[in-house]
Write an enzyme that holds these catalytic residues in place. Structure first.
Site, PDB file in Angstrom:
ATOM      1  N   THR A 151      23.976  29.631 -14.836  1.00 46.68           N
ATOM      2  CA  THR A 151      24.419  28.337 -15.311  1.00 46.68           C
ATOM      3  C   THR A 151      25.970  28.399 -15.823  1.00 46.68           C
ATOM      4  O   THR A 151      26.841  28.568 -15.022  1.00 46.68           O
ATOM      5  CB  THR A 151      23.506  27.558 -16.084  1.00 46.68           C
ATOM      6  OG1 THR A 151      23.145  28.648 -17.314  1.00 46.68           O
ATOM      7  CG2 THR A 151      22.429  27.160 -15.357  1.00 46.68           C
ATOM      8  N   LYS A 177      19.204  35.244 -16.890  1.00 46.94           N
ATOM      9  CA  LYS A 177      20.158  34.348 -17.156  1.00 46.94           C
ATOM     10  C   LYS A 177      20.377  33.574 -18.434  1.00 46.94           C
ATOM     11  O   LYS A 177      19.164  33.584 -19.060  1.00 46.94           O
ATOM     12  CB  LYS A 177      20.405  33.245 -16.050  1.00 46.94           C
ATOM     13  CG  LYS A 177      19.223  32.382 -16.096  1.00 46.94           C
ATOM     14  CD  LYS A 177      19.415  31.021 -16.436  1.00 46.94           C
ATOM     15  CE  LYS A 177      20.777  30.597 -16.807  1.00 46.94           C
ATOM     16  NZ  LYS A 177      20.353  29.182 -17.775  1.00 46.94           N
ATOM     17  N   THR A 188      17.616  28.634 -23.047  1.00 43.00           N
ATOM     18  CA  THR A 188      17.624  28.507 -21.694  1.00 43.00           C
ATOM     19  C   THR A 188      17.967  29.717 -21.202  1.00 43.00           C
ATOM     20  O   THR A 188      18.955  30.245 -20.641  1.00 43.00           O
ATOM     21  CB  THR A 188      18.709  27.484 -21.436  1.00 43.00           C
ATOM     22  OG1 THR A 188      18.515  26.355 -21.977  1.00 43.00           O
ATOM     23  CG2 THR A 188      18.936  27.382 -19.949  1.00 43.00           C
ATOM     24  N   GLU A 275      28.024  31.905 -24.995  1.00 43.48           N
ATOM     25  CA  GLU A 275      29.118  30.955 -24.774  1.00 43.48           C
ATOM     26  C   GLU A 275      30.200  31.203 -25.750  1.00 43.48           C
ATOM     27  O   GLU A 275      30.093  31.122 -26.780  1.00 43.48           O
ATOM     28  CB  GLU A 275      28.504  29.669 -24.882  1.00 43.48           C
ATOM     29  CG  GLU A 275      27.705  29.504 -23.561  1.00 43.48           C
ATOM     30  CD  GLU A 275      26.886  27.965 -23.719  1.00 43.48           C
ATOM     31  OE1 GLU A 275      26.303  27.540 -22.614  1.00 43.48           O
ATOM     32  OE2 GLU A 275      26.725  27.370 -24.882  1.00 43.48           O
ATOM     33  N   ASN A 399      30.672  23.847 -24.777  1.00 43.33           N
ATOM     34  CA  ASN A 399      29.492  22.826 -25.050  1.00 43.33           C
ATOM     35  C   ASN A 399      29.967  21.476 -25.240  1.00 43.33           C
ATOM     36  O   ASN A 399      28.965  20.491 -24.888  1.00 43.33           O
ATOM     37  CB  ASN A 399      28.694  23.202 -26.425  1.00 43.33           C
ATOM     38  CG  ASN A 399      27.788  24.475 -25.774  1.00 43.33           C
ATOM     39  OD1 ASN A 399      27.043  24.369 -25.017  1.00 43.33           O
ATOM     40  ND2 ASN A 399      28.188  25.613 -26.336  1.00 43.33           N
ATOM     41  N   SER A 404      30.382  17.872 -17.907  1.00 41.23           N
ATOM     42  CA  SER A 404      31.619  17.219 -17.045  1.00 41.23           C
ATOM     43  C   SER A 404      31.898  18.081 -15.977  1.00 41.23           C
ATOM     44  O   SER A 404      31.181  19.111 -15.736  1.00 41.23           O
ATOM     45  CB  SER A 404      32.910  16.908 -17.973  1.00 41.23           C
ATOM     46  OG  SER A 404      33.194  18.202 -18.617  1.00 41.23           O
TER      47      SER A 404
END
Lengths: 404, 404
Positions: A151, A177, A188, A275, A399, A404
């Site tokens: 992702t 992942k 996640t 991230e 985040n 978007s």
């Protein structure tokens, strides 16, 4: 940018595991977003899942189907988590299984569905079911599968080892992942690990639980626990040999160690690709009365935005580390006995800065891309370790822009 | 930039409270960083303090001196928290009291010291003790004091109300500071609230605890609990009249309501000025079995970096809100009964998106600078409310740069 060594190793073939990967346009066109695992008959499969009360529809279905046993397929989409999607979401998770059943002749309840991606939007189920046939025959590689489940990941994540018993060569190979919303119980985070060694169902379950507890359940990016995290371990037995039936089997300890190493690698890759991560941090807490309090202190440090921003800034602000230890709710903690090191540099002793500490040494160690924060609580022999990353501008950017 | 209405009101004089503010060069030259409060004889003072195990030296001293009672002075420095400073830190906290004692003729143990700022560095105690005489005579204003306790705050924070009983006019006036490291029990948060109404020591303590629980203990910026947070309530009695001795006094409920309003305002100002904050968020959880589970859910949402970055991005990513509710560890939560609103826009019902919801309405409400996230758990009548802010690039910037 992922931190440190994130290279995909040679992914050893696991006999009895076939892989199909295709494009379903779940969220974006022209990307591989649907992965199917096919397991040989007789494969023993175990799974552990998120503790989130709002667990996603596919988690419900996978848990239920695992109870029946005799699992033959996994079907995984990325781009949409099918979470917070109510009864339509449940129908869609079942439809994913039905589509695989139609193309394989296997019963729907022998198939486990997995989804990851945006929460709260309905799956484009028609596009998924239409894409399923394209994944057959399942003749693709672990590398394709690792890409097909990404992702916000910036790198595909895999780990693989081979070993030998009684002249038979076995492999343990897996993928994972996840890049944010990562914390214990799990995140996640999806991970699929397989071996061609024959292992009984009971031992498959036991190996998974023990290995995941010390790997996937010891990582955190942002403290958010996702609705979808799942970790599957499957043993096809297709390499031959006698099955491991109990812990007394001398092979058990060896396999457990290798599985743990593979899972730890897969878990750490998630943190290295956290991230916005610019640093890979190991938080090791020693000297606790029990493992739980070591774990609590480790997570208190690993979750602190103030510690994580200081790590990003390479600022040896050890006060923030002490502070995070202090609010971990450890009963009767004697702060005078707490010691803290960054790698080999001792920061704190006797509840304050260490005599030997210099700001120069602190800045130097904080500038490294991989840092071990080691805490000694001075009240026992227990220890625990958690892996995390720093907190950067890019975490916010990723985040704030995710949908978007 | 602080969010919404953050204007300092007219700060009503509190009879029996005198204020001295001066420059001690604790961290930066040419700024007011030392504040002294002088209370009239007979003032009743109560305090509540951080639960952090590494509580700062001045917290230890203040707690101890409060036990003796008959407190006459508060001495507060900003720029350095005197936390994680070991035995030297304890000596320095006592020296701050000694310096005030020398200049006032009051015993050292009738003085409460407070520090805020960087953790883990020793106070420049000589500069502080040399500056103390300059704060006398204490003839400055509440406004000066509010400025004199700021750290990363961008605005001075004050609240003040007047009321009347039996023809006597009373004031409740207070200040607070804090912008990050803010969460329950409390934060690098200092607050000093006073009244000239006569109130017994027992009732002063009770009023402080009840008001702080619903104000300072219901705010969060980043989930970090500081080593130094302290909240003081002092009643000088200098406006005259009979003292409130018990809860049956009809004035009790009125004073409690006004004090709560003042403290809530002071607490909310900290959130409005939260580090990097662009939005002021009220998280109201209703329909719980008890207040604690409402509080747990509210904090789970208010602490989630994923929710907070979505708020920053004005992205109505309600899945992240459901997800945060889901990992609040509420036993037997029936997700089908959970409902979520942003202001008047219903996002979720029956564990998924609300039928009436449109992305357009979601985006519109998320774009507002002040938003109420309202959750109904559908399992009881309890309710609780927590205040927080969003999570922006600037949060990272401020905290990555704080020591430089």
């Amino acid at each position: 940018m992922a931190v440190g060594d994130i290279a995909m190793p040679h992914m050893h073939v696991v006999k009895g595991v076939k892989i199909g990967v295709t494009e379903a346009y779940v969220r974006y066109p022209n990307r591989r977003d649907l992965v199917i695992f096919e397991f040989a008959e007789g494969t023993n499969v175990a799974g552990i899942f998120t503790q989130n009360a709002f667990c996603a529809a596919p988690v419900h279905v996978s848990k239920k189907n695992l109870e029946t046993g005799n699992i033959r397929y996994l079907v995984i989409n990325t781009g949409n988590a099918n979470a917070g999607t109510g009864s339509i979401g449940m129908e869609n998770a079942l439809k994913m299984c039905d589509a695989v059943a139609e193309n394989s002749g296997i019963s729907s309840n022998q198939i486990l569905p997995f989804s990851t991606g945006v929460i709260g939007e309905q799956l484009p189920i028609d596009r998924i079911t239409q894409a399923v046939p394209k994944a057959f025959p399942c003749d693709q590689t672990w590398n394709d599968a690792a890409h097909g489940i990404m992702t916000t990941d910036t790198v595909a994540k895999g780990a693989s080892e081979i070993f030998e018993f009684d002249g038979i060569s076995y492999a343990i190979t897996g993928i994972s992942k996840g890049a944010g919303m990562i914390r214990p119980n799990m995140a996640t985070m999806l991970s699929f690990v397989t071996t061609d060694m024959p292992i009984s169902e009971t031992i498959v379950k036991k190996l998974l639980k023990e290995s995941a507890d010390q790997s996937f359940n010891r990582i955190t990016v942002d403290g958010d626990t996702s609705t979808n995290d799942s970790c599957i371990f499957a043993a096809t037995g297709q390499a031959g040999g006698e099955p491991i039936q109990n812990e007394q089997d001398p092979r058990y300890a060896v396999v457990k160690e290798i599985l743990f190493r593979v899972m730890k690698r897969l878990a750490q890759l998630i943190i290295r690709d956290g991230e916005g991560a610019t640093k890979f941090i190991t938080v090791k807490v020693e000297g606790g009365k029990n493992t739980q309090e070591c774990c609590d202190v480790a997570y208190s440090i690993a979750h602190s935005p103030l510690v994580k921003t200081a790590l990003f800034a390479s600022d040896p602000n050890w006060g923030r580390i002490l502070c995070a230890i202090g609010y971990a709710n450890i009963k009767d903690l004697d702060v005078e006995k707490v010691q803290v090191w960054l790698d080999e540099v001792q920061l704190c002793q006797n509840g304050g800065v260490a005599n030997s500490y210099t700001e120069e040494a602190g800045v130097k160690v904080m500038s490294k891309p991989e840092i071990i924060i080691r805490v000694h609580l001075g009240r026992g022999d227990a220890t625990d370790t958690v892996y995390t990353c720093d907190f950067s501008y890019d975490y916010v950017k990723i985040n704030a822009d995710y949908r978007s």
